[in-house]
Design an enzyme around this catalytic site. Sequence first.
Site, short mmCIF file in Angstrom:
data_model
loop_
_atom_site.label_atom_id
_atom_site.label_comp_id
_atom_site.label_asym_id
_atom_site.label_seq_id
_atom_site.Cartn_x
_atom_site.Cartn_y
_atom_site.Cartn_z
CG ASP A 89 -2.15 0.82 1.11
OD1 ASP A 89 -2.22 1.64 0.17
OD2 ASP A 89 -3.06 0.68 1.95
N GLY A 90 0.29 2.37 -0.25
CA GLY A 90 1.00 3.65 -0.13
C GLY A 90 0.79 4.21 1.27
CG ASP A 92 -1.81 10.00 3.13
OD1 ASP A 92 -1.81 10.29 1.92
OD2 ASP A 92 -2.72 9.34 3.66
CE LYS A 102 -2.60 2.84 4.16
NZ LYS A 102 -2.51 3.50 2.83
N GLY A 103 -4.95 7.33 4.72
CA GLY A 103 -6.35 7.74 4.61
C GLY A 103 -6.56 8.98 3.78
N GLY A 104 -5.45 9.50 3.20
CA GLY A 104 -5.59 10.66 2.31
C GLY A 104 -6.54 10.36 1.16
N GLY A 105 -6.58 9.10 0.76
CA GLY A 105 -7.49 8.68 -0.31
C GLY A 105 -8.83 8.21 0.21
CD GLU A 111 -5.75 2.64 2.38
OE1 GLU A 111 -5.49 2.93 1.21
OE2 GLU A 111 -5.64 3.45 3.31
CE LYS A 129 2.95 10.68 -0.55
NZ LYS A 129 2.33 9.44 -0.92
C1 5RP Z 1 -5.61 5.97 0.77
C2 5RP Z 1 -4.25 6.03 1.36
C3 5RP Z 1 -3.10 6.20 0.41
O1 5RP Z 1 -2.26 5.11 0.55
C4 5RP Z 1 -2.37 7.45 0.74
O2 5RP Z 1 -3.31 8.51 0.70
C5 5RP Z 1 -1.26 7.70 -0.26
O3 5RP Z 1 -1.80 7.98 -1.51
P1 5RP Z 1 -0.88 8.31 -2.75
O4 5RP Z 1 -0.12 7.08 -3.08
O5 5RP Z 1 -1.86 8.70 -3.84
O6 5RP Z 1 0.00 9.46 -2.36
O7 5RP Z 1 -4.04 5.93 2.53
O8 5RP Z 1 -6.58 5.93 1.77
#
Ligand code: 5RP
Length: 261
Positions: A89-90, A92, A102-105, A111, A129
Amino acid sequence: MTDKLSPSDWSKYVAARRATALVQDGMRIGLGTGSTAAWFVRVLGDRIRDENLRVKCVPTSTRTRELAAKVGIATISLDEARWLDLTIDGADEFDPELNLIKGGGGALLQEKIVATASDEMVVITDATKEAVTLGAFPLPCEVIPFGWRTTQALIEETLISMEVMGRSSALRMSGETPFVTDEGNFIIDLHLNRIGNARQLAMVLNQMPGVVENGLFVDICDLVIIGNPDGRVELRDIKEGTITEEQISVGDEVNIFSDLN
Ligand code: 5RP
C-alpha cells in the site's frame, strides 16, 4: 508514454516494481489504495499475465477493485481469503519507526483491516512522505455520519490533553457534499501539525463513540520501499533494522502504461 511520467510517478513506479519482487506464486495479497498503490496493481497485473502467477488478491477499495479488474487481476473478498501473506500500500507519511498516517485517499478503514490481516505490510512511496514526527499531513478520522458534528466537537475537546500541536479539524468534502467512504461514513481531517505520541492518540480516538477508525498505523508496517526518479530504491526493514539500496532498471515498460492513455 513513459516520457510523460512526472518524477513523482517514476518514483512511485520504481517502488512498485521493487515491491512486485516480493510476490510469490500462490500468495494471498492485499492491494492498497491511492496513486502509488495503483502503480503496484498495474505492475502486478503485468507479472501475473507474463508468469501465469496464481495469486489471490484482496482490494482495499472499490477504486482498487475496479483497477485490478481492468488490468486482469481477479479479486476475492477478505472473508474469502481470511488471512493474507502480504499487503502492499501507499502512505501519506511514515516516520523512522515506520508508523504511518494513511487515509488521504479515504480508504483507511479497509486498508487497516487488510494490513492487520497480513503477515507482512509493505509501504511503497516516494521520498516526500518521510517525516521525523508524524502530523504535518492532516490525520484522517473516519466517523459515522449520525451526529458527526458532536463527534467532531468531542474529538477536538479530547485533543486538548493529547501531545499534538494543533486541534482544528474539518469535514472532508467532495465538491459541495461530504466525502463518503466505501462504508458510507464521513471523514474528519485533524490538523495536528505534530503528533508526539501516535500510539496513545490512535487508541484514544478509537475509544470515542462515533469514531470508526483513525489513519494512524502503529506497528503495522514492516518494510518501506522508497523510490526515486532515477530508479534507485531504498528499503527500510524495521524488523531486521536494515536500510539497503538497490537500482531498478527501467525501460521495458510497455503494457503497464497502456491504461494511462
Ligand atoms: C488511501 C491512502 C493512500 O495510501 C495514501 O493517501 C497515499 O496515496 P498516494 O499514493 O496517492 O500518495 O491511505 O486511503
